[in-house]
Each structure stands twice: as structure tokens, then as C-alpha cells.
Design an enzyme around this catalytic site. Structure first.
Site, PDB file in Angstrom:
ATOM      1  N   LYS A  42       0.808  -1.191   0.000  1.00  0.00           N
ATOM      2  CA  LYS A  42       0.000   0.000   0.000  1.00  0.00           C
ATOM      3  C   LYS A  42       0.854   1.259   0.000  1.00  0.00           C
ATOM      4  O   LYS A  42       0.370   2.360  -0.262  1.00  0.00           O
ATOM      5  CB  LYS A  42      -0.865   0.022   1.274  1.00  0.00           C
ATOM      6  CG  LYS A  42      -1.609  -1.242   1.578  1.00  0.00           C
ATOM      7  CD  LYS A  42      -2.424  -1.052   2.895  1.00  0.00           C
ATOM      8  CE  LYS A  42      -3.133  -2.325   3.285  1.00  0.00           C
ATOM      9  NZ  LYS A  42      -2.242  -3.253   4.051  1.00  0.00           N
ATOM     10  N   GLY A  43       2.141   1.087   0.338  1.00  0.00           N
ATOM     11  CA  GLY A  43       3.009   2.242   0.581  1.00  0.00           C
ATOM     12  C   GLY A  43       3.135   3.239  -0.562  1.00  0.00           C
ATOM     13  O   GLY A  43       3.380   4.420  -0.341  1.00  0.00           O
ATOM     14  N   GLU A  98       7.553   2.716  -6.223  1.00  0.00           N
ATOM     15  CA  GLU A  98       7.740   2.262  -4.842  1.00  0.00           C
ATOM     16  C   GLU A  98       7.855   3.451  -3.901  1.00  0.00           C
ATOM     17  O   GLU A  98       8.278   4.540  -4.316  1.00  0.00           O
ATOM     18  CB  GLU A  98       9.046   1.457  -4.751  1.00  0.00           C
ATOM     19  CG  GLU A  98       8.845  -0.034  -4.739  1.00  0.00           C
ATOM     20  CD  GLU A  98       8.197  -0.551  -3.475  1.00  0.00           C
ATOM     21  OE1 GLU A  98       7.421   0.163  -2.825  1.00  0.00           O
ATOM     22  OE2 GLU A  98       8.459  -1.721  -3.130  1.00  0.00           O
ATOM     23  N   ASP A  99       7.510   3.229  -2.638  1.00  0.00           N
ATOM     24  CA  ASP A  99       7.742   4.286  -1.647  1.00  0.00           C
ATOM     25  C   ASP A  99       9.179   4.221  -1.132  1.00  0.00           C
ATOM     26  O   ASP A  99       9.816   5.242  -0.933  1.00  0.00           O
ATOM     27  CB  ASP A  99       6.732   4.201  -0.489  1.00  0.00           C
ATOM     28  CG  ASP A  99       6.667   2.825   0.141  1.00  0.00           C
ATOM     29  OD1 ASP A  99       7.159   1.849  -0.470  1.00  0.00           O
ATOM     30  OD2 ASP A  99       6.117   2.700   1.240  1.00  0.00           O
ATOM     31  N   ASP A 102      14.652  -0.821   0.589  1.00  0.00           N
ATOM     32  CA  ASP A 102      15.523  -1.053   1.737  1.00  0.00           C
ATOM     33  C   ASP A 102      16.469  -2.216   1.396  1.00  0.00           C
ATOM     34  O   ASP A 102      17.525  -2.019   0.815  1.00  0.00           O
ATOM     35  CB  ASP A 102      14.651  -1.327   2.966  1.00  0.00           C
ATOM     36  CG  ASP A 102      15.453  -1.451   4.253  1.00  0.00           C
ATOM     37  OD1 ASP A 102      16.673  -1.183   4.231  1.00  0.00           O
ATOM     38  OD2 ASP A 102      14.870  -1.821   5.289  1.00  0.00           O
ATOM     39  N   LYS A 130      17.206   3.643   0.539  1.00  0.00           N
ATOM     40  CA  LYS A 130      18.015   3.446   1.741  1.00  0.00           C
ATOM     41  C   LYS A 130      19.125   2.475   1.372  1.00  0.00           C
ATOM     42  O   LYS A 130      19.049   1.272   1.667  1.00  0.00           O
ATOM     43  CB  LYS A 130      17.094   2.786   2.792  1.00  0.00           C
ATOM     44  CG  LYS A 130      17.223   3.329   4.200  1.00  0.00           C
ATOM     45  CD  LYS A 130      16.468   2.423   5.152  1.00  0.00           C
ATOM     46  CE  LYS A 130      15.353   3.118   5.860  1.00  0.00           C
ATOM     47  NZ  LYS A 130      14.705   2.260   6.874  1.00  0.00           N
ATOM     48  N   PHE A 151      14.365   4.483  10.660  1.00  0.00           N
ATOM     49  CA  PHE A 151      12.976   4.080  10.424  1.00  0.00           C
ATOM     50  C   PHE A 151      12.114   5.318  10.202  1.00  0.00           C
ATOM     51  O   PHE A 151      12.037   6.184  11.064  1.00  0.00           O
ATOM     52  CB  PHE A 151      12.436   3.260  11.600  1.00  0.00           C
ATOM     53  CG  PHE A 151      11.057   2.738  11.346  1.00  0.00           C
ATOM     54  CD1 PHE A 151      10.848   1.672  10.479  1.00  0.00           C
ATOM     55  CD2 PHE A 151       9.950   3.332  11.939  1.00  0.00           C
ATOM     56  CE1 PHE A 151       9.571   1.207  10.210  1.00  0.00           C
ATOM     57  CE2 PHE A 151       8.668   2.870  11.679  1.00  0.00           C
ATOM     58  CZ  PHE A 151       8.481   1.801  10.820  1.00  0.00           C
ATOM     59  N   VAL A 152      11.496   5.393   9.025  1.00  0.00           N
ATOM     60  CA  VAL A 152      10.707   6.580   8.693  1.00  0.00           C
ATOM     61  C   VAL A 152       9.247   6.222   8.440  1.00  0.00           C
ATOM     62  O   VAL A 152       8.931   5.100   8.045  1.00  0.00           O
ATOM     63  CB  VAL A 152      11.290   7.316   7.458  1.00  0.00           C
ATOM     64  CG1 VAL A 152      12.602   7.981   7.793  1.00  0.00           C
ATOM     65  CG2 VAL A 152      11.460   6.380   6.270  1.00  0.00           C
ATOM     66  N   ASP A 158       4.355   3.288   6.789  1.00  0.00           N
ATOM     67  CA  ASP A 158       3.566   3.078   8.013  1.00  0.00           C
ATOM     68  C   ASP A 158       4.393   2.602   9.189  1.00  0.00           C
ATOM     69  O   ASP A 158       5.495   2.070   9.039  1.00  0.00           O
ATOM     70  CB  ASP A 158       2.470   2.036   7.755  1.00  0.00           C
ATOM     71  CG  ASP A 158       3.045   0.619   7.644  1.00  0.00           C
ATOM     72  OD1 ASP A 158       3.887   0.380   6.765  1.00  0.00           O
ATOM     73  OD2 ASP A 158       2.680  -0.235   8.472  1.00  0.00           O
ATOM     74  N   ARG A 164       0.421   6.592   7.382  1.00  0.00           N
ATOM     75  CA  ARG A 164       0.596   6.660   5.916  1.00  0.00           C
ATOM     76  C   ARG A 164       0.079   7.985   5.363  1.00  0.00           C
ATOM     77  O   ARG A 164       0.500   8.420   4.298  1.00  0.00           O
ATOM     78  CB  ARG A 164      -0.167   5.520   5.233  1.00  0.00           C
ATOM     79  CG  ARG A 164       0.348   4.116   5.543  1.00  0.00           C
ATOM     80  CD  ARG A 164      -0.320   3.134   4.598  1.00  0.00           C
ATOM     81  NE  ARG A 164      -0.256   1.762   5.042  1.00  0.00           N
ATOM     82  CZ  ARG A 164       0.746   0.925   4.744  1.00  0.00           C
ATOM     83  NH1 ARG A 164       1.753   1.341   4.027  1.00  0.00           N
ATOM     84  NH2 ARG A 164       0.715  -0.329   5.164  1.00  0.00           N
TER      85      ARG A 164
HETATM   86  C1  PRP Z   1       7.622  -1.991   2.110  1.00  0.00           C
HETATM   87  C2  PRP Z   1       7.832  -1.006   0.970  1.00  0.00           C
HETATM   88  C3  PRP Z   1       8.472  -1.834  -0.106  1.00  0.00           C
HETATM   89  C4  PRP Z   1       9.272  -2.839   0.687  1.00  0.00           C
HETATM   90  C5  PRP Z   1      10.699  -2.387   0.701  1.00  0.00           C
HETATM   91  O1  PRP Z   1       6.433  -2.659   1.876  1.00  0.00           O
HETATM   92  O2  PRP Z   1       6.628  -0.447   0.522  1.00  0.00           O
HETATM   93  O3  PRP Z   1       7.536  -2.501  -0.896  1.00  0.00           O
HETATM   94  O4  PRP Z   1       8.748  -2.859   2.031  1.00  0.00           O
HETATM   95  O5  PRP Z   1      11.484  -3.232   1.480  1.00  0.00           O
HETATM   96  P1  PRP Z   1      12.641  -4.161   0.895  1.00  0.00           P
HETATM   97  O6  PRP Z   1      13.460  -3.354  -0.061  1.00  0.00           O
HETATM   98  O7  PRP Z   1      13.400  -4.495   2.146  1.00  0.00           O
HETATM   99  O8  PRP Z   1      12.027  -5.361   0.259  1.00  0.00           O
HETATM  100  P2  PRP Z   1       5.618  -3.489   2.985  1.00  0.00           P
HETATM  101  O9  PRP Z   1       5.879  -4.944   2.763  1.00  0.00           O
HETATM  102  O10 PRP Z   1       5.927  -2.934   4.352  1.00  0.00           O
HETATM  103  O11 PRP Z   1       4.114  -3.204   2.584  1.00  0.00           O
HETATM  104  P3  PRP Z   1       3.271  -1.830   2.508  1.00  0.00           P
HETATM  105  O12 PRP Z   1       3.698  -1.136   1.249  1.00  0.00           O
HETATM  106  O13 PRP Z   1       1.859  -2.278   2.465  1.00  0.00           O
HETATM  107  O14 PRP Z   1       3.609  -1.011   3.747  1.00  0.00           O
END
Ligand code: PRP
Length: 182
Positions: A42-43, A98-99, A102, A130, A151-152, A158, A164
Site C-alpha cells: 500500500k506504501g 515504490e515508496d 531497503d 536506503k 525508520f521513517v 507506516d 501513511r
Molecule cells: C515496504 C515497501 C516496499 C518494501 C521495501 O512494503 O513499501 O515494498 O517494504 O522493502 P525491501 O526493499 O526491504 O524489500 P511493505 O511490505 O511494508 O508493505 P506496505 O507497502 O503495504 O507497507
């Protein structure tokens, strides 16, 4: 909600101005192509919503929802697809939105999946990068902001599914992690 934020890392104004810049670059790079934005739920919702309005070439919008299993080895990058694309993207030029990147594990797998669906090209635009968190080698094609290993929350990101809807990216106060109320 705002009172839970220790500091604002990237302001609303900075985000909007970067969306304008990225939109112009993407519009130039995708002129004459069959662009499909693929938002990862959802990010990415606030970012894709602002970014798409700054892109001036025709585009389709698709969404995917995936869950990562970060317990495995770095190279596996196993993910579960909760919601797949609705449209056939074969022959299209896909830009994943993507948001944050990481570890890179989510995108590593999603890129491979979209290529297997026959996309003509698969690139990535991320609001936040990151790089210190990487477990697999992965480089976004378009980056909003590079941030330190912190952590942001906000603007799609979220903490326990909250924050969000903050219009900026910020760092939570430590006490929030120990309290249930948000
Ligand atoms: C978060 C973010 C990316 C992913 C990045 O999603 O939106 O999709 O993690 O992390 P990575 O590079 O370590 O794989 P999350 O699974 O938390 O779902 P969300 O978007 O619903 O918050």
C-alpha cells in the site's frame, strides 16, 4: 498524529517539488512508449497519486500487492502475491512505483516477475532509497531522495499500518514504539 513525529526528514514542499522534477524526466524518457505505472500496495499510493499527475505522456495504472518473507536467505527474495496485475503488460514499458527500497528483496523478485510477463522494459522509480539496507544488488532508475538507515513514516510509509496519511516523511518519537495508541 503530528505530535508523534520527532523530526520531519523530507517536507511536503520538497516531496511535491521532486514529484514535479521526476514527472518531467519520466515524461521525456517515455515519450512514444507504452507506459504502465505499477504501484506496489500500500506504501506507494500517495507517491503514485502525486507523481502520475506530473507525467504528461499517456499511461496506464496497475497495482500489485505483495508480501515479503525476509526470513529466508538474501538471494531467495521469496514473495507472496496477494493481488496481481489486472492487465496484460506484454510489450509494454513498465515503471514500478515504490515508496522505499531497503533490502531490495521485494523489487528484486517483482522485477523478475514482470519481465516474465513479457514486459518490453521494467524500470523502477522510488520516492526513498536506503542504500545501506541492501541485501541484494539493486539500483532504482529514478530516485526521489536517498536517506540514512533510519525508520521513517509518512507519505505512504507506516508504523503498524498508521501514519501513511502524513503529507511528509518523518521520524517517530521513541516513546511511540512503546505505546499502543497512535
Ligand atoms: C515496504 C515497501 C516496499 C518494501 C521495501 O512494503 O513499501 O515494498 O517494504 O522493502 P525491501 O526493499 O526491504 O524489500 P511493505 O511490505 O511494508 O508493505 P506496505 O507497502 O503495504 O507497507
Amino acid at each position: 498524529m503530528h505530535q508523534d513525529i520527532k523530526k520531519i526528514l523530507i517536507s511536503e514542499r520538497e516531496i511535491q517539488s521532486r514529484c514535479e522534477e521526476l514527472g518531467a524526466i519520466i515524461s521525456r524518457d517515455y515519450a512514444g512508449k507504452k507506459l504502465v505505472l505499477v504501484g506496489l500496495l500500500k506504501g506507494s499510493v500517495p507517491f503514485i497519486s502525486d507523481l502520475c499527475k506530473r507525467i504528461t505522456v499517456p499511461l496506464q495504472m496497475e497495482f500489485m500487492d505483495v508480501s515479503s518473507y525476509h526470513g529466508g536467505t538474501a538471494s531467495t527474495g521469496q514473495i507472496k502475491v496477494n493481488k496481481d496485475l489486472d492487465a496484460d503488460i506484454a510489450g509494454h514499458d513498465v515503471l514500478i512505483v515504490e515508496d522505499i527500497i531497503d533490502t531490495g528483496l521485494t523489487l528484486h523478485t517483482v522485477i523478475r516477475m514482470l519481465k516474465l510477463k513479457g514486459a518490453n522494459s521494467v524500470k523502477v522509480v522510488t520516492l526513498l532509497d536506503k542504500p545501506e539496507g541492501r541485501l541484494v544488488e539493486l539500483q532504482a532508475d529514478y530516485i526521489g531522495f536517498t536517506i540514512p538507515k533510519e525508520f521513517v513514516v509518512g507519505y505512504g510509509l507506516d508504523y503498524q499500518q498508521y501514519y501513511r496519511n502524513l503529507p511528509y516523511v518523518g521520524v517517530l518519537k521513541e516513546e511511540v514504539y512503546t505505546s499502543k495508541e497512535v
